[in-house]
Enzyme design. Sequence first.
Site, short mmCIF file in Angstrom:
data_model
loop_
_atom_site.label_atom_id
_atom_site.label_comp_id
_atom_site.label_asym_id
_atom_site.label_seq_id
_atom_site.Cartn_x
_atom_site.Cartn_y
_atom_site.Cartn_z
N ASP A 99 18.91 17.97 -32.58
CA ASP A 99 18.10 17.75 -31.37
C ASP A 99 17.09 18.90 -31.23
O ASP A 99 17.48 20.07 -31.33
CB ASP A 99 19.08 17.74 -30.18
N ASP A 121 10.46 18.86 -33.29
CA ASP A 121 9.77 18.86 -32.00
C ASP A 121 8.53 19.76 -32.08
O ASP A 121 8.60 20.96 -31.86
CB ASP A 121 10.73 19.35 -30.91
N GLU A 151 7.83 14.06 -31.67
CA GLU A 151 7.56 14.00 -30.22
C GLU A 151 6.09 14.23 -29.93
O GLU A 151 5.45 15.10 -30.50
CB GLU A 151 8.41 15.05 -29.46
N HIS A 195 14.17 17.75 -18.82
CA HIS A 195 15.50 18.28 -19.10
C HIS A 195 16.12 18.95 -17.88
O HIS A 195 15.41 19.47 -17.03
CB HIS A 195 15.42 19.28 -20.26
N GLY A 229 15.67 13.85 -21.73
CA GLY A 229 15.77 14.21 -20.30
C GLY A 229 16.18 13.05 -19.42
O GLY A 229 15.65 12.86 -18.34
N ASP A 273 22.53 14.90 -21.77
CA ASP A 273 23.31 16.13 -21.94
C ASP A 273 23.78 16.65 -20.57
O ASP A 273 24.97 16.84 -20.33
CB ASP A 273 22.45 17.18 -22.65
N SER A 274 22.82 16.84 -19.65
CA SER A 274 23.15 17.48 -18.37
C SER A 274 24.25 16.76 -17.60
O SER A 274 25.09 17.40 -16.96
CB SER A 274 21.90 17.58 -17.49
P1 13P Z 1 19.14 15.87 -19.92
O1 13P Z 1 18.97 17.33 -19.58
O2 13P Z 1 18.43 15.02 -18.91
O3 13P Z 1 20.55 15.49 -20.09
O4 13P Z 1 18.37 15.61 -21.32
C1 13P Z 1 19.03 15.87 -22.55
C2 13P Z 1 18.09 15.81 -23.70
O5 13P Z 1 16.97 15.35 -23.64
C3 13P Z 1 18.58 16.35 -24.99
O6 13P Z 1 17.59 16.35 -25.96
O1 G3H Z 2 17.19 19.11 -24.70
C1 G3H Z 2 18.00 19.95 -24.44
C2 G3H Z 2 19.45 19.67 -24.58
O2 G3H Z 2 20.01 19.43 -23.31
C3 G3H Z 2 20.13 20.77 -25.29
O3 G3H Z 2 20.21 21.91 -24.49
O4 G3H Z 2 19.25 23.71 -25.90
O5 G3H Z 2 20.74 24.21 -23.94
O6 G3H Z 2 21.70 23.18 -26.01
P1 G3H Z 2 20.50 23.35 -25.13
ZN ZN Z 3 15.62 16.69 -25.19
#
Ligand code: 13P
Ligand code: G3H
Ligand code: ZN
Length: 336
Positions: A99, A121, A151, A195, A229, A273-274
Amino acid sequence: MIVNYEDLGLVNTRVMFAAAIHGGFAVPAYNFNNMEQLQAIVTACLETQSPVILQVSKGARDYADQTLLRYMGQGALEMMRRIADTTGLGEIPIALHLDHGDSYEICVSCIDSGFSSVMIDGSHLSFDENVAVTAKVVEYAHRFDVTVEGELGVLAGVEDDVSAEHHTYTKPEEVQNFVARTGVDSLAISIGTSHGAYKFKPGQKPEIRLDILREIEKRIPGFPIVLHGSSSVPKEAVETINRFGGNLKDSIGIPESQLRKATQSAVCKINIDSDGRLVMTAKIREVFAEKPEEFDPRKYLGPAREALKEMYMRKNREVLGSAGQAPRIMEMLRER
Ligand code: 13P
Ligand code: G3H
Ligand code: ZN
């Protein structure tokens, strides 16, 4: 040691995305940094029979050790097979994805260690620099049949160490040229998602620009689109965190109804993720407050893992529409 993802039994994203575009669903891309998150993701997707993309960020590689994480990805696959075998559930397709790769070198490192998909990215670079680095990654990745996400456009908020105050929406007039010149397999776009847990200001209407998405789709019909995000920032988790000593103010996510609409389009990967971070933190705070005598990590990480699993199952069923899609994708993979 150089290893190819196919030897590990992972899959790249090509067939998953073809199925998602035709089936009107999105494949979940869930981030993990530790064992409990990974177990929750894999068991939730297996039990809902959903394909899944396991996401590893640069931050996750730094936190958990890149070698350990790569073996965890492989271990997840073997765990999935064992559970499938003993329960009679069908196996599900699993991709291991980098990612927000921010350099050619990190993409090569992941490809060489068995990742089946990488994101380069270049969204903070100029258009031409973004094209150049993305095309270079594609050239290397495709030698091993690893799929690449690029992206265009910049999401507001913080990504690793780079932060942007405002969105720079993806310009629909640029996408065709970018896709043709780079050869990417999927494209992450900026249409108002961001994000973290603070995606909109209080008083602002939480809304993503589905009109820009439609314009992009017209330029590259049927091409796989990715939404980053896309956490919805569940109110209950935020309230629990705050009730038990946390301090999250004015956090706002993407309404699930809008994500559901987006899955009906060429959006075939949705990054979350969040929400996992929030649900996990809420449960741990609750256990700490209600059982102050506990000090065995299994007694708070275990319930957190269970809460996470439930959240992922619900997302697959009610938001992404990916539940029940694994058998068809497995069949498509066998027919190749
Ligand atoms: P969130 O922070 O909205 O969960 O997005 C996660 C993300 O885009 C990881 O690449
Ligand atoms: O896009 C971001 C993801 O939520 C990953 O977050 O870079 O803190 O691991 P991180
Ligand atoms: Zn992301």
